[in-house]
Design an enzyme around this catalytic site. Structure first.
Site, mmCIF file in Angstrom:
data_model
loop_
_atom_site.group_PDB
_atom_site.id
_atom_site.type_symbol
_atom_site.label_atom_id
_atom_site.label_comp_id
_atom_site.label_asym_id
_atom_site.label_seq_id
_atom_site.Cartn_x
_atom_site.Cartn_y
_atom_site.Cartn_z
ATOM 1 C CB CYS B 82 -8.148 25.217 89.663
ATOM 2 S SG CYS B 82 -8.491 24.015 88.377
ATOM 3 C CG HIS B 330 -4.719 20.479 90.435
ATOM 4 N ND1 HIS B 330 -5.187 21.332 91.411
ATOM 5 C CD2 HIS B 330 -5.158 20.992 89.255
ATOM 6 C CE1 HIS B 330 -5.878 22.311 90.844
ATOM 7 N NE2 HIS B 330 -5.878 22.119 89.550
#
Ligand SMILES: [Zn+2]
Lengths: 142, 381
Positions: B82, B330
């Protein structure tokens, strides 16, 4: 392969071993310099970088529930809910596992509760038809 | 070299689900938006840094250039879970900081698909580890981190849930967020339980998306005009150093604390100087622990901090005014650069209805499981 190895059932993790008496136990690898204990093999100690050979040690079967989550949604085929647990084994390392033999809700599962390591057979069998063994956590009695 | 480095152009596409587009098409769109924002073209760029997770072995950076202009510049495809987008941004920053280039492009892009990340952990023996050896799923890992905070400080499920209420509210003011839907506390807490204490509305939204930034040397920024430039005051990237339980339960706290400390030191500021924060709210439990990890409040005070309203728009230090990962969405590789876009937009005074008034210093934080943590400090010029 020795006769003993043949006699022992297949296990879900390589660090689940069987003693001469056939009883299962978990084996850690202890750093010869700083004493840190790992459940997986490595080239050197993550903590102190020592390259001395690790010493195999029996992990304790008691510990404390450090933290947890109750998993309600997982992959297809995975039975839910279950308690995902991080346990600090007494005087050794921490260990990830599933806490069983308890209602999977926050009323019954509490951080800090004492737990024990138990060994159970799984539904899964290997190619030779032999049943796999895994470890679980259960609330400590008494 | 100690010359300052600037963001001259930055933009993102509206996050959403685009199953019929290509990953390079998504990245190319953001690249062109950022170039337009800077008033520059691909021919001006001396290098490209691309952040992505799902397609990173497919030369996404090069494919973007094949769509918008093949100039033969060096391309680096970065993957760091991420933190991939922030890692690409940082590599671009370092390349300019070093004096090697004057103008470079950083792009983050991701096409996610629906559902839980990861796999059931079936080994060669075909036995799924998930459920037998606890859970390795993201919602459970971050739930365990939240329960660790509860254990230490008595933090309640309501505290975590309030993060979702706030971030969903903020996203109603952000037209580029995936969702613009108010979610009252009872809706958040009453939603389907995924991994206690995280309900479905306390989990980040899987979306597709892209974001890009044009990064310039001080010399080039002066030459082109500083009008809307934003200064990069600090860039920090850490991995997980040894801590007591990291190999059992990934330690997301220490690497964040390390990155924050380095970034504050490099910028010569403290957390009290920060006007807004975009932090890694992959789950509601995560935002709570990062308040303390980033020094926004004292140890053990995160529950009271969310209760106080300090992190709402209009509060002492607004956090995730974009809507955050919980509602903006996301798209892993794009997230780090989308955070840069959000903070830069406030520093430029161009954030419209969600503008943090008088913002001069902003902080971005992302955390990749593995671990990779990136913190950037941006400053109004
Ligand atoms: Zn050691």
């Amino acid at each position: 392969m020795s006769d003993t190895a043949l006699a022992n059932p297949p296990t879900i993790v390589p660090f689940l071993k069987f003693g001469a008496d056939g009883a299962p136990y978990l084996e850690g690898q202890q750093c010869a310099d700083c004493g840190e204990i790992y459940t997986t093999e490595r080239m050197a100690c993550s903590k102190c970088f020592s390259r001395k050979p690790f010493k195999a040690v029996r992990l304790p079967t008691t510990g404390e529930l450090y933290t947890f989550s109750i998993v309600h949604r997982s992959y297809p085929g995975i039975k839910v809910p279950f308690v995902s647990a991080t346990v600090d084994l007494d005087g050794a390392c921490s260990l990830k596992g599933t806490l069983i033999d308890v209602e999977p809700d926050p009323e019954h599962v509490k951080t800090g509760m004492k737990v024990e390591v138990v060994f159970r057979e799984l539904e899964h069998k290997n190619k030779e038809g032999r049943t796999y063994v895994s470890y679980f956590f259960v609330p400590k009695k008494g | 070299m100690s010359e300052d480095v600037y963001v001259l152009g930055v933009d993102m596409i509206k996050f959403g689900r685009f199953p019929h587009r290509t990953i390079d098409g998504l990245g190319a769109e953001a690249a062109l938006l950022a170039l337009d924002d800077a008033g520059l073209g691909i021919k001006d760029m001396q290098a490209l840094y691309l952040g992505n997770v799902g397609h990173v072995t497919q030369f996404v950076g090069q494919k973007i250039l094949q769509q918008i202009g093949q100039t033969g510049i060096p391309v680096v495809n970065c993957t760091n879970a991420c933190a991939s987008g922030a890692t690409a941004f940082r590599e671009a920053y370092l390349a300019v900081k070093s004096g090697e280039y004057d103008l470079v492009l950083a792009v983050g892009a991701e096409q996610m698909g629906k559902g839980l990340l990861g796999n059931a952990g079936g080994g060669d023996d075909g036995i799924p580890r998930e459920g037998l050896l606890g859970s390795r799923l993201m919602p459970a890992l971050f739930a365990e981190v939240g329960m660790e905070h509860s254990r230490k400080y008595g933090t309640k499920p309501e505290h975590f849930a309030k993060v979702s209420v706030k971030n969903h509210h903020h996203s109603t003011l952000n037209p580029k967020a995936m969702y613009q839907i108010e979610t009252p506390l009872e809706d958040v807490m009453g939603a389907e339980m995924i991994a206690y204490p995280n309900t479905k509305l306390m989990c980040s939204v899987n979306v597709d998306g892209s974001a890009a930034a044009v990064i310039a040397s001080a010399k080039k920024a002066r030459e082109l005009g500083m009008g809307r430039a934003v200064r990069v005051r600090a860039s920090a990237l850490t991995s997980d150093r040894f801590t007591q339980r990291d190999l059992t339960l990934p330690d997301f706290n220490t690497c964040t604390r390390d990155a924050a400390r380095i970034a504050y030191e490099k910028a010569g500021i403290g957390p009290q100087d920060i006007n807004l924060v975009e932090l890694h709210d992959c789950f509601a439990t995560a935002e709570i622990v990062h308040y303390e990890n980033l020094g926004l409040c004292g140890e053990g005070e995160a529950g009271a901090f969310i209760d106080s309203g300090a992190t709402w728009l209009g509060g002492k230090v607004p956090v995730n005014v974009s809507g955050g990962l919980l509602s903006k969405g996301h798209p892993l590789g794009a997230t780090g650069i989308a955070n840069i876009y959000e903070v830069a937009t406030h520093l430029r005074g161009e954030a419209g209805a969600r503008q943090v008034e008088g913002a001069r210093l902003g902080l971005t934080h992302v955390l990749g499981l593995g671990q990779a943590c990136a913190v950037h400090v941006l400053e109004k010029v």
